[in-house]
Design an enzyme around this catalytic site. Structure first.
Site, mmCIF file in Angstrom:
data_model
loop_
_atom_site.group_PDB
_atom_site.id
_atom_site.type_symbol
_atom_site.label_atom_id
_atom_site.label_comp_id
_atom_site.label_asym_id
_atom_site.label_seq_id
_atom_site.Cartn_x
_atom_site.Cartn_y
_atom_site.Cartn_z
ATOM 1 N N GLU A 97 0.812 -1.218 0.000
ATOM 2 C CA GLU A 97 0.000 0.000 0.000
ATOM 3 C C GLU A 97 0.844 1.266 0.000
ATOM 4 O O GLU A 97 0.545 2.219 -0.718
ATOM 5 C CB GLU A 97 -0.961 0.004 1.199
ATOM 6 N N HIS A 134 -11.078 -4.003 10.870
ATOM 7 C CA HIS A 134 -11.769 -3.714 9.616
ATOM 8 C C HIS A 134 -12.910 -2.725 9.807
ATOM 9 O O HIS A 134 -13.737 -2.564 8.928
ATOM 10 C CB HIS A 134 -12.370 -4.996 9.019
#
Lengths: 354, 325
Positions: free
Chosen positions: B58, B128
Site C-alpha cells: 500500500e 476492519h
C-alpha cells in the site's frame, strides 16, 4: 575498496582513472565518456555553493539551516552528467548538489533556501524540500526512502506515454531500512521500469553508523528483487559517471531498474545545527582519512591548472551574484501564506473565527 | 426509469471518467477480478495499462500513484479496507497533499483515494471497522462522504476531475442503497456543497454518510413531535459552512449524527464551529461513536458502540426541550 566496486572507466585519453585498477570491472562497455573539465566545474560549484550557503546560515539569512552535501559532490555531478536534459531526478533532504548538477538556476535555488519569493518554489520548498520542474527535479521528499515508489510511478507514466525518460532516485543509507523503499524497488523491478536508484552511503543516518543499522548489504536489497546492483566508489566523479551511464543506458533500452550504492562521506554534520550542538558520533581520524580522498581533489588532478584557475574564478564571480540575488530578493508577504494549498484556490479556514 | 445502486454508481462514474479522459487509470488490489465490483468489466474494457493490479504494497503503490500524478496521470486507487488509509496516511497527507504548496504551485497531485467500504461490518473484527474520514479533514485533505447513489456518482466524478488529492469514503452501510434515476441526470457535484434531504423548522440534524438514511427514518418517526431538517454536508473537507449556517438560521437548534469517534471527530468540529459562529437558541448535541472504541468481532458488543437511531431520537428530544443556554 569493497568487493564489487565498479572499476574506473576508460576515459578518452586512455588513462586509467582513480587508481583502483586492481578491481575487475563490472562495466562491460564504457557507454559514455565523462567530460573531466565539466565535472570539475560542477563539483567546484557545488562545494563553493554549499560553503557560501553555510555562511548565509551563520548570518541568519538561511534560517532553516541546511543539510550540507560537502564531501559528496562526485555523486551528484557524476550521476547527473549521465542524464539527458529530459530525464528526471528525485532528490532528498541533502539535495542542493543534485539540483545544481541537474541544471537548476543557482540563484533561484539559493533564494529558495533563504525563503524568498524569487526561489524556485517561491520559498515554499526551502532547503529541505526543493523541486524544480524546469530542470526535471520533481521532488525532494523528507520522508526517507519514500521517493523510491514515487520514482516508479513517474517512470511508469513515462513508459505508458511512450516517452523514453529515465528517473534517477537519490536516497541515503538511512533509507535502506525503510519498508517503503523496498516496496518501490519491488514495483520498479516487477514492471521493469526505467529507474536508477542511487544510494549515497555516507556512512551515517544522522548519528547512526551504517553498521549499526543495516543487516545484510545495501546491494543485497536490490539483488533480492533481481535488480542489477553494484557498489561504486562515490568519491570519484568519473567512476560514478560510468556506473550511472551504464544503468541509464540499460533503463532507456527497457532493461529495468538498477541500484548503485555510492560509497561516500559527508564532511559536515547531518545538519548545520551540529555547528552549535557538537555530537561526537565519529572520530576525527575517520573524517581525516576520507578527506585524503577528497572528490574535488581527485577530479582537480585531471584538469589542467590553467583551466582550474579559470573555472575557480568564474565560480567565485558567479556565486557572488547568486548570494547577492538571494539576499536582496524580497521576502514573501504573510498575506500570501495559504497560497498554493489547493489547485482550485480553495484556502483553509483561519485558526480563529472572525 | 432505472434503479441505480451505490456500488453501481461508483462503477459507472469511474467508467465514465475513464472513457472521457485517457489520463485516468485505476489501481488497487484484486481490481482485475473486481472483488468489490467497482471495476466490474474494466479489465476487458480498458486493458491492463489502465486497470493496474498491484501487489499488497500500500505505501509503495500510494507513492507510485503520487509519481504517476506528478507525471500527468490521474490515478484512482481503490482501497478495500479502511485501515489501509491509515497505513498510507503519511503518503496522502504529508506527501501528495502538501506537494502543490511545497513546489510553490508548480505541480498538483490529482489522485483519488477510493474507499468503498468504510465503517463497521458485523463480525469483521476490530481492524476492519474504522471510519477515519475526520482524520483527513483534520489534515486538510479534500474528503467526500456521499450518502446516496446520485451523490456518489457526482462526487466521485468531481474527485477524479479535481486537480488535488481527494479521499472518497463510500460508507459500507450505504453500498446497497438504490435510487431510481435517469442516467442523463447524473452529473458532477461540487465539493463543499451540502444538501437538505428533508426540510424542517425546529431542529437541524447534520447527518453524515450512511447515517443520513437513519436520520431520515428518525425524522419520519418523530414527524408528529417535531419538524426536523436533515442536512448532509456530503463533503467533510471542504465543508459547506454557509449551507449549515443557513439551515441553523432557520431552526436555531442542532444535533450532529456522525460515525466518527467522539474525540476530535467531525461532530466535534461541527459543534464547535456552530457554537462560535452561528445563532443557536439551545446547546447542541452530537451522537457519535465512543472515544476510539471498537470491538468488531462480536455484533452484540459492537452494536452498542455504534451511533444509533434511538440515540439520535433522544438527542433530538433533549435539544428540542432545552430552554436555552
Amino acid at each position: 575498496m569493497p568487493e564489487g566496486v565498479v572499476a574506473p572507466a576508460k576515459v578518452a585519453d586512455g588513462l586509467e582513472v582513480a587508481g583502483i585498477a586492481a578491481v575487475p570491472s563490472t562495466v562491460s562497455v564504457p557507454v559514455a565518456v565523462a567530460d573531466s573539465v565539466e565535472l570539475y566545474r560542477t563539483m567546484r560549484y557545488i562545494r563553493r555553493f554549499e560553503e557560501r550557503a553555510i555562511e548565509l546560515v551563520r548570518a541568519g539569512e538561511i534560517f532553516s539551516g541546511i543539510h550540507p552535501c560537502i564531501g559528496q559532490e562526485a555523486v551528484a555531478a557524476g550521476a547527473c552528467a549521465a542524464l539527458d536534459p529530459g530525464d528526471i531526478v528525485l532528490s532528498s533532504h541533502r539535495g542542493h548538489g543534485h539540483l545544481l548538477a541537474k541544471g537548476t538556476d543557482p540563484s533561484r535555488l539559493m533564494a529558495e533556501m533563504a525563503g524568498k519569493v524569487t526561489g524556485i518554489d517561491k520559498g515554499r520548498g526551502g532547503s529541505f524540500h526543493p523541486s524544480d520542474f524546469t530542470a526535471g527535479v520533481y521532488n525532494s521528499t523528507g520522508t526517507v526512502g519514500h521517493g523510491a515508489g514515487i520514482a516508479a510511478g513517474i517512470a511508469w507514466a513515462a513508459v505508458k506515454a511512450g516517452d523514453p525518460k529515465v528517473v534517477l532516485s537519490f536516497f541515503g543509507d538511512g533509507a535502506v531500512t525503510q519498508g517503503a523503499l523496498l516496496e518501490g524497488f519491488n514495483l520498479a523491478a516487477l514492471w521493469q521500469l526505467p529507474v536508477v536508484y542511487i544510494c549515497e552511503n555516507n556512512r551515517y543516518a544522522t548519528t547512526l553508523p551504517v553498521e549499526a543499522a543495516v543487516a545484510g548489504t545495501i546491494t543485497g536489497r536490490g539483488e533480492a528483487f533481481g535488480i542489477p546492483s553494484s557498489v561504486v566508489d562515490g568519491q570519484d566523479a568519473e567512476v560514478v559517471h560510468a556506473a550511472v551511464a551504464e544503468a541509464v543506458e540499460r533503463a532507456r533500452r527497457g532493461g529495468g531498474p538498477s541500484l548503485l550504492e555510492m560509497r561516500t562521506y559527508r564532511y559536515h554534520g547531518h545538519h548545520t545545527f551540529e555547528m552549535l550542538v557538537r555530537l561526537r558520533y565519529r572520530e576525527q581520524a575517520e573524517i581525516d582519512s576520507w578527506k585524503e580522498r577528497d572528490p574535488l581533489d581527485i577530479q582537480a588532478a585531471r584538469v589542467a591548472e590553467v583551466d582550474r584557475t579559470r573555472i575557480d574564478a568564474e565560480v567565485e564571480l558567479d556565486l557572488d551574484e547568486v548570494v547577492r540575488f538571494a539576499v536582496d530578493s524580497p521576502r514573501p508577504d504573510p498575506v500570501d501564506a495559504t497560497d498554493h494549498y489547493h489547485a482550485d484556490g480553495f484556502r483553509p479556514r483561519p485558526g480563529v473565527s472572525l | 426509469m432505472p434503479k441505480l445502486s451505490y456500488l453501481k454508481a461508483l462503477n459507472r462514474a469511474l467508467g465514465d471518467e475513464m472513457d472521457r479522459d485517457e489520463s485516468v487509470f485505476v489501481l488497487g488490489e484484486d481490481v482485475n477480478f473486481a472483488l468489490t465490483n467497482i471495476t466490474a468489466g474494466f479489465l476487458k474494457r480498458y486493458g491492463p495499462d489502465r486497470v493496474v493490479e498491484v501487489p499488497l504494497t500500500e505505501q509503495g503503490f500510494t507513492n507510485f500513484a503520487t509519481g504517476a500524478a506528478m507525471a500527468g496521470r490521474r490515478p484512482v486507487i481503490e482501497f478495500q479496507i479502511p485501515f489501509l488509509l491509515l497505513l498510507v496516511f503519511e503518503q496522502i497527507t504529508n506527501q501528495a497533499n502538501k506537494f502543490l504548496m511545497m513546489s510553490g504551485g508548480q505541480r498538483s497531485v490529482p489522485v483519488t483515494y477510493l474507499m468503498p467500504a468504510a465503517g463497521w461490518r458485523a463480525g469483521w473484527g476490530a481492524q476492519h471497522s474504522d471510519q477515519p474520514y475526520s482524520m483527513f479533514a483534520h489534515m486538510g485533505v479534500k474528503t467526500v462522504l456521499p450518502a446516496t447513489p446520485t451523490d456518489a456518482y457526482g462526487l466521485l466524478t468531481t474527485a477524479i476531475r479535481d486537480d488535488d488529492p481527494v479521499v472518497f469514503f463510500g460508507p459500507l452501510a450505504s453500498l446497497g442503497v438504490r435510487e431510481i434515476v435517469e442516467y442523463a441526470d447524473l452529473a458532477p457535484i461540487p465539493l463543499g456543497s451540502g444538501r437538505v434531504h428533508r426540510s424542517g423548522t425546529d431542529v437541524t440534524v447534520v447527518a453524515l454518510g450512511h447515517l443520513v438514511h437513519e436520520a431520515l427514518a428518525v425524522a419520519e418517526e418523530l414527524a408528529d413531535e417535531a419538524s426536523i431538517e436533515v442536512w448532509d454536508p456530503r463533503s467533510v473537507y471542504p465543508f459547506d459552512w454557509a449551507g449549515l449556517a443557513e439551515s441553523v438560521a432557520r431552526t436555531g437548534r442542532l444535533v450532529v449524527f456522525d460515525d466518527s469517534n467522539r474525540a476530535c471527530g467531525m461532530g466535534a468540529e461541527i459543534l464547535a464551529t456552530a457554537a462560535e459562529e452561528m445563532r443557536l437558541v439551545a446547546p447542541p448535541k452530537r451522537v457519535t461513536r465512543p472515544d476510539g472504541a471498537i470491538v468488531g468481532a462480536v455484533p452484540e458488543l459492537d452494536v452498542v458502540l455504534q451511533p444509533t437511531k434511538a440515540q439520535l431520537a433522544e438527542a433530538v428530544r433533549t435539544v428540542l426541550k432545552s430552554t436555552g443556554w
